[in-house]
Motif scaffolding. Structure first.
Motif, PDB file in Angstrom:
ATOM      1  N   ALA A 162      -6.312  19.771  -3.092  1.00  0.00           N
ATOM      2  CA  ALA A 162      -5.153  20.954  -1.936  1.00  0.00           C
ATOM      3  C   ALA A 162      -6.796  21.396  -1.765  1.00  0.00           C
ATOM      4  O   ALA A 162      -6.595  21.700  -0.203  1.00  0.00           O
ATOM      5  CB  ALA A 162      -4.259  21.648  -2.909  1.00  0.00           C
ATOM      6  N   LEU A 163      -7.497  22.110  -2.567  1.00  0.00           N
ATOM      7  CA  LEU A 163      -8.158  22.157  -1.786  1.00  0.00           C
ATOM      8  C   LEU A 163      -9.846  21.484  -1.411  1.00  0.00           C
ATOM      9  O   LEU A 163     -10.742  22.559   0.078  1.00  0.00           O
ATOM     10  CB  LEU A 163      -9.605  22.734  -3.411  1.00  0.00           C
ATOM     11  CG  LEU A 163      -8.841  23.457  -4.323  1.00  0.00           C
ATOM     12  CD1 LEU A 163      -9.555  24.335  -5.822  1.00  0.00           C
ATOM     13  CD2 LEU A 163      -9.099  25.026  -3.768  1.00  0.00           C
ATOM     14  N   LEU A 164      -9.921  20.422  -1.253  1.00  0.00           N
ATOM     15  CA  LEU A 164     -10.581  19.752  -0.142  1.00  0.00           C
ATOM     16  C   LEU A 164      -9.583  19.777   0.997  1.00  0.00           C
ATOM     17  O   LEU A 164     -10.426  19.481   2.482  1.00  0.00           O
ATOM     18  CB  LEU A 164     -10.807  18.165  -0.801  1.00  0.00           C
ATOM     19  CG  LEU A 164     -11.124  17.496  -1.954  1.00  0.00           C
ATOM     20  CD1 LEU A 164     -11.265  16.220  -1.890  1.00  0.00           C
ATOM     21  CD2 LEU A 164     -12.994  18.134  -1.484  1.00  0.00           C
ATOM     22  N   ALA A 165      -7.981  19.662   1.298  1.00  0.00           N
ATOM     23  CA  ALA A 165      -7.977  19.673   2.307  1.00  0.00           C
ATOM     24  C   ALA A 165      -8.056  21.446   3.047  1.00  0.00           C
ATOM     25  O   ALA A 165      -8.657  21.634   4.087  1.00  0.00           O
ATOM     26  CB  ALA A 165      -6.272  19.899   2.062  1.00  0.00           C
ATOM     27  N   GLY A 166      -8.080  22.425   2.170  1.00  0.00           N
ATOM     28  CA  GLY A 166      -8.528  24.121   2.799  1.00  0.00           C
ATOM     29  C   GLY A 166      -9.621  23.721   2.752  1.00  0.00           C
ATOM     30  O   GLY A 166      -9.772  24.137   4.042  1.00  0.00           O
ATOM     31  N   ALA A 167     -10.793  23.363   2.536  1.00  0.00           N
ATOM     32  CA  ALA A 167     -11.379  23.272   2.740  1.00  0.00           C
ATOM     33  C   ALA A 167     -12.013  22.652   3.864  1.00  0.00           C
ATOM     34  O   ALA A 167     -13.048  23.516   4.747  1.00  0.00           O
ATOM     35  CB  ALA A 167     -12.659  23.315   1.864  1.00  0.00           C
ATOM     36  N   TRP A 168     -11.564  21.744   4.260  1.00  0.00           N
ATOM     37  CA  TRP A 168     -11.873  20.655   5.744  1.00  0.00           C
ATOM     38  C   TRP A 168     -11.445  21.246   6.791  1.00  0.00           C
ATOM     39  O   TRP A 168     -11.547  22.052   7.656  1.00  0.00           O
ATOM     40  CB  TRP A 168     -10.959  19.310   5.310  1.00  0.00           C
ATOM     41  CG  TRP A 168     -10.711  19.252   6.973  1.00  0.00           C
ATOM     42  CD1 TRP A 168     -11.651  17.881   7.623  1.00  0.00           C
ATOM     43  CD2 TRP A 168     -10.220  19.295   7.783  1.00  0.00           C
ATOM     44  NE1 TRP A 168     -11.615  18.064   8.994  1.00  0.00           N
ATOM     45  CE2 TRP A 168      -9.806  18.679   9.234  1.00  0.00           C
ATOM     46  CE3 TRP A 168      -8.253  20.176   8.218  1.00  0.00           C
ATOM     47  CZ2 TRP A 168      -9.162  18.524   9.991  1.00  0.00           C
ATOM     48  CZ3 TRP A 168      -7.848  19.834   9.132  1.00  0.00           C
ATOM     49  CH2 TRP A 168      -8.398  19.405  10.346  1.00  0.00           C
ATOM     50  N   SER A 169     -10.032  22.524   6.499  1.00  0.00           N
ATOM     51  CA  SER A 169      -9.496  23.581   7.157  1.00  0.00           C
ATOM     52  C   SER A 169     -10.593  24.443   7.320  1.00  0.00           C
ATOM     53  O   SER A 169     -10.465  25.336   8.692  1.00  0.00           O
ATOM     54  CB  SER A 169      -8.113  23.690   6.871  1.00  0.00           C
ATOM     55  OG  SER A 169      -7.544  24.783   7.297  1.00  0.00           O
ATOM     56  N   VAL A 170     -11.190  24.824   6.449  1.00  0.00           N
ATOM     57  CA  VAL A 170     -11.501  25.866   6.541  1.00  0.00           C
ATOM     58  C   VAL A 170     -12.913  26.191   7.694  1.00  0.00           C
ATOM     59  O   VAL A 170     -13.375  26.788   8.346  1.00  0.00           O
ATOM     60  CB  VAL A 170     -11.992  26.868   4.839  1.00  0.00           C
ATOM     61  CG1 VAL A 170     -13.470  28.455   5.639  1.00  0.00           C
ATOM     62  CG2 VAL A 170     -11.037  27.685   4.769  1.00  0.00           C
ATOM     63  N   ARG A 171     -13.342  24.935   7.413  1.00  0.00           N
ATOM     64  CA  ARG A 171     -14.731  24.494   8.090  1.00  0.00           C
ATOM     65  C   ARG A 171     -14.027  23.822   9.545  1.00  0.00           C
ATOM     66  O   ARG A 171     -15.335  23.896  10.240  1.00  0.00           O
ATOM     67  CB  ARG A 171     -15.786  22.857   7.428  1.00  0.00           C
ATOM     68  CG  ARG A 171     -15.929  23.394   5.905  1.00  0.00           C
ATOM     69  CD  ARG A 171     -16.436  22.386   5.218  1.00  0.00           C
ATOM     70  NE  ARG A 171     -18.133  22.270   5.760  1.00  0.00           N
ATOM     71  CZ  ARG A 171     -18.844  21.127   5.518  1.00  0.00           C
ATOM     72  NH1 ARG A 171     -18.483  20.410   4.420  1.00  0.00           N
ATOM     73  NH2 ARG A 171     -19.640  20.852   6.641  1.00  0.00           N
ATOM     74  N   ARG A 172     -13.625  23.636  10.128  1.00  0.00           N
ATOM     75  CA  ARG A 172     -12.962  23.011  10.956  1.00  0.00           C
ATOM     76  C   ARG A 172     -12.472  24.142  11.928  1.00  0.00           C
ATOM     77  O   ARG A 172     -12.101  22.980  13.185  1.00  0.00           O
ATOM     78  CB  ARG A 172     -12.083  21.325  10.588  1.00  0.00           C
ATOM     79  CG  ARG A 172     -13.226  20.325  10.123  1.00  0.00           C
ATOM     80  CD  ARG A 172     -14.063  20.182  10.850  1.00  0.00           C
ATOM     81  NE  ARG A 172     -14.790  18.753   9.084  1.00  0.00           N
ATOM     82  CZ  ARG A 172     -16.219  18.215  10.737  1.00  0.00           C
ATOM     83  NH1 ARG A 172     -16.487  18.904  11.760  1.00  0.00           N
ATOM     84  NH2 ARG A 172     -16.530  17.483   9.577  1.00  0.00           N
ATOM     85  N   ARG A 173     -11.131  24.414  11.644  1.00  0.00           N
ATOM     86  CA  ARG A 173     -10.782  25.813  11.951  1.00  0.00           C
ATOM     87  C   ARG A 173     -11.291  26.913  12.826  1.00  0.00           C
ATOM     88  O   ARG A 173     -12.259  27.573  11.714  1.00  0.00           O
ATOM     89  CB  ARG A 173      -9.345  25.292  11.885  1.00  0.00           C
ATOM     90  CG  ARG A 173      -8.975  24.147  11.973  1.00  0.00           C
ATOM     91  CD  ARG A 173      -7.709  24.276  10.786  1.00  0.00           C
ATOM     92  NE  ARG A 173      -5.969  25.026  11.322  1.00  0.00           N
ATOM     93  CZ  ARG A 173      -4.881  25.776  10.620  1.00  0.00           C
ATOM     94  NH1 ARG A 173      -4.961  24.883   9.483  1.00  0.00           N
ATOM     95  NH2 ARG A 173      -3.957  25.935  11.446  1.00  0.00           N
ATOM     96  N   ASP A 174     -10.628  27.487  13.827  1.00  0.00           N
ATOM     97  CA  ASP A 174     -11.205  28.905  14.004  1.00  0.00           C
ATOM     98  C   ASP A 174     -11.525  30.099  13.218  1.00  0.00           C
ATOM     99  O   ASP A 174      -9.778  30.076  12.597  1.00  0.00           O
ATOM    100  CB  ASP A 174     -11.431  29.017  16.148  1.00  0.00           C
ATOM    101  CG  ASP A 174     -11.165  27.965  16.718  1.00  0.00           C
ATOM    102  OD1 ASP A 174     -12.459  27.561  16.390  1.00  0.00           O
ATOM    103  OD2 ASP A 174     -11.173  28.128  17.827  1.00  0.00           O
ATOM    104  N   ALA A 175     -11.963  30.728  12.664  1.00  0.00           N
ATOM    105  CA  ALA A 175     -11.358  32.069  12.122  1.00  0.00           C
ATOM    106  C   ALA A 175     -10.563  33.241  12.754  1.00  0.00           C
ATOM    107  O   ALA A 175     -10.225  33.648  12.555  1.00  0.00           O
ATOM    108  CB  ALA A 175     -12.771  32.233  11.038  1.00  0.00           C
TER     109      ALA A 175
END
Length: 241
Positions: A228-241
């Motif tokens: 879950a944390l890896l998926a969340g980190a991917w989302s934070v890095r790849r998606r616009d703030a």
């Protein structure tokens, strides 16, 4: 920016949100209360697990842990808070690691306290029947309680970062924990043994009959939380703030 100042900043954010601090307090109170009720209910039962009876409240107290994790992350997606955070810490991976640490460490500490309180309350309610709980089993239960609650909070934090919504995260996790877990009940030796909550809670039982033991069960929960944390980190890095 070095990791320590980022971690300190994220911890200050959590400390200043009263709802999050209250959630940690609720974790202890709810778990102890339900453990006491379980002890009273099972006091006349000829076939029960005294250790799990003392820690039964974790099944309900974990709701406070996952709420803490989900809210601590989802607050960043409200009012442009994430843009402000990332303007101070441009390295998104470092920021998310600090956020996860600021969530996991206090829940671990409060979880260990919760385990101690639950064990004490459970033994007091069970009376002589608590004599079946050995010192080693009690210690395993306390440590397992702290680790399990921290992992579930991190699991929720990762999902909240992926979904960008605390409401969506809790709408998925709370019914799952309160309904699915009770539906599978005592069914063991199946895929249900590898659900995050059922696997992690093996450490709270005196005996177990499934495929996992106390520490392998917690390892399975750690895999869920890590994914879950890896998926969340991917989302934070790849998606616009």
């Amino acid at each position: 920016m070095p990791f320590a100042p980022v971690l300190h900043s994220e911890w200050l954010k959590i400390r200043t949100l009263r709802s999050l601090v209250a959630g940690l307090g609720a974790l202890v109170l709810v778990t102890a209360a339900f453990s006491a009720l379980a002890g009273l209910d099972n006091a006349a039962d000829a076939d029960f697990d005294p250790l799990f009876s003392a820690f039964f409240g974790v099944s309900f107290g974990q709701i406070a842990a996952i709420t803490f994790g989900a809210q601590a992350v989802s607050s960043e997606f409200q009012g442009g808070a994430l843009r402000v955070s990332l303007s101070s810490v441009p390295h998104r991976g470092r920021w998310f690691a600090a956020k996860a640490t600021a969530i996991g460490v206090p829940v671990l500490a409060v979880g260990l306290l919760t385990g101690c309180v639950s064990l004490a309350v459970g033994k007091a309610v069970l009376g002589d029947r608590a004599s079946a709980i050995s010192w080693a089993e009690g210690l395993r239960g306390v440590v397992g309680c702290g680790i399990y609650l921290a992992l579930m909070a991190l699991f929720a934090a990762g999902l909240a970062a992926l979904l960008r919504s605390g409401v969506a995260t809790l709408s998925i996790l709370i019914p799952f924990l309160l309904i699915v877990s009770f539906v599978v009940g005592d069914v063991s030796g199946s895929a249900a043994d590898f659900l995050p909550d059922k696997a992690g809670q093996v450490a709270l039982h005196e005996t177990w009959g499934g495929a996992l033991g106390p520490w392998t069960g917690l390892a399975v929960t750690a895999v869920w939380a890590g994914a879950a944390l890896l998926a969340g980190a991917w989302s934070v890095r790849r998606r616009d703030a």
